[in-house]
Write an enzyme that holds these catalytic residues in place. Structure first.
Site, mmCIF file in Angstrom:
data_model
loop_
_atom_site.group_PDB
_atom_site.id
_atom_site.type_symbol
_atom_site.label_atom_id
_atom_site.label_comp_id
_atom_site.label_asym_id
_atom_site.label_seq_id
_atom_site.Cartn_x
_atom_site.Cartn_y
_atom_site.Cartn_z
ATOM 1 N N ASP A 79 -9.944 -5.451 -3.569
ATOM 2 C CA ASP A 79 -9.458 -4.598 -2.669
ATOM 3 C C ASP A 79 -10.404 -3.410 -2.356
ATOM 4 O O ASP A 79 -10.586 -2.490 -3.418
ATOM 5 C CB ASP A 79 -7.924 -3.893 -3.370
ATOM 6 C CG ASP A 79 -7.072 -3.231 -2.659
ATOM 7 O OD1 ASP A 79 -7.660 -2.481 -1.557
ATOM 8 O OD2 ASP A 79 -6.001 -3.176 -2.737
ATOM 9 N N SER A 115 0.846 -1.061 -0.050
ATOM 10 C CA SER A 115 0.032 -0.225 0.041
ATOM 11 C C SER A 115 0.870 1.244 0.068
ATOM 12 O O SER A 115 1.720 1.361 -0.860
ATOM 13 C CB SER A 115 -0.986 -0.035 1.274
ATOM 14 O OG SER A 115 -2.079 0.938 1.140
ATOM 15 N N HIS A 135 -6.998 -6.186 0.387
ATOM 16 C CA HIS A 135 -5.929 -5.383 0.449
ATOM 17 C C HIS A 135 -4.696 -5.857 1.337
ATOM 18 O O HIS A 135 -3.472 -5.673 0.740
ATOM 19 C CB HIS A 135 -6.541 -4.110 1.141
ATOM 20 C CG HIS A 135 -5.356 -2.768 0.907
ATOM 21 N ND1 HIS A 135 -4.845 -2.488 -0.274
ATOM 22 C CD2 HIS A 135 -4.920 -2.219 2.156
ATOM 23 C CE1 HIS A 135 -3.954 -1.475 0.138
ATOM 24 N NE2 HIS A 135 -3.840 -1.445 1.476
#
Length: 264
Positions: free
Chosen positions: A209, A106, A239
């Site tokens: 996600d 991320s 995610h």
């Protein structure tokens, strides 16, 4: 910018550092920097990093400033603080390794892409692995952040987007807006500099996600200058794939990628 005093650190948020085992890595001392995401902490990527350490790679998992404490603490830090910690972890790896690969989840993916764009030596950055990285968003409320951050301290948190039952990343229940705005302000500059990324890239993307939308993938895969870009689909994860059902697949593909790009 940093707060005057920080609250205690979560017991699972300690950084991780291991030494290389060249006997397992072709007599080369290979390091992997593994970076967690926004409002998360090292525990969210440690299983990934520890599996790589078991293959003989030295790993560094830094705790980004303001993470692993409280969301209020995080609101006192900015992108520059997080990036400085990533650079420091990279330098520590270079002290005990011949070659280093960068990896991140991320926002951690965005941070290591930033580092890859800034570092020219192929030994210092032999490759980049990103998992559901964020460099853009389709959310319309982002345009209001410059005003909202002065009116509202936080939004609902974005943690624990994990398909596997009973798993938590020990992140924050709230997303602090001043910190969010700082992260998103760094995105356009990073996207503009992506052509400076020449190292091989492994781009891992979850099938579902709920945190990072699809707008980041084409920006990254089409703009980096590297001619060695591999896209890995993670079919059974959300995610936080580093704690999800596809972790074994992610570990195998990451280890194979690191071995290939550091073979000399």
């Amino acid at each position: 910018m940093t707060p005057a005093s920080a609250p205690p650190v979560h017991p699972l948020a300690a950084p991780l550092a291991t030494d290389p085992d060249p006997s397992l890595t072709g007599d080369r001392r290979v390091g992997v920097l593994v970076c967690h995401g926004f409002t998360g902490q090292p525990a969210s990527v440690k299983p990934w990093a520890q599996a790589l350490a078991g293959r003989g790679y030295a790993v560094e998992v830094p705790r980004l400033p303001g993470h692993g404490t409280t969301w209020q603490d995080l609101n006192g830090y900015r992108w520059e603080d997080w990036y400085a910690e990533v650079r420091a972890a990279h330098r520590r790896l270079l002290e005990r390794c011949d070659v280093v690969v960068l990896a991140g989840l991320s926002m951690g993916g965005a941070l290591v892409l930033r580092l890859a764009a800034d570092v020219e030596s192929s030994d210092q950055v032999a490759g980049v692995v990103v998992v559901n990285p964020a460099v853009a968003t389709k959310r319309l409320d982002v345009k209001l952040l410059p005003v909202l951050k002065h009116l509202v301290p936080s939004f609902r948190g974005i943690t624990d987007d994990i398909r596997k039952p009973g798993v938590t990343e020990h992140g924050y229940p709230r997303a602090p807006l001043k910190a969010v705005h700082s992260m998103m302000r760094a995105w356009p500059v990073l996207v503009a500099d992506l052509p400076r990324v020449t190292a091989p890239v492994l781009y891992a993307r979850s099938a579902v996600d709920h945190v990072v939308d699809e707008s980041s993938e084409p920006l990254i895969t089409s703009r980096v200058s590297s001619r060695d870009v591999t896209v890995l689909r993670l079919p059974d994860s959300y995610h936080v794939a580093t704690l999800d059902n596809d972790l074994p697949l992610l570990v195998e593909e990451t280890a194979a990628f690191v071995a290939r790009v550091t073979s000399g």
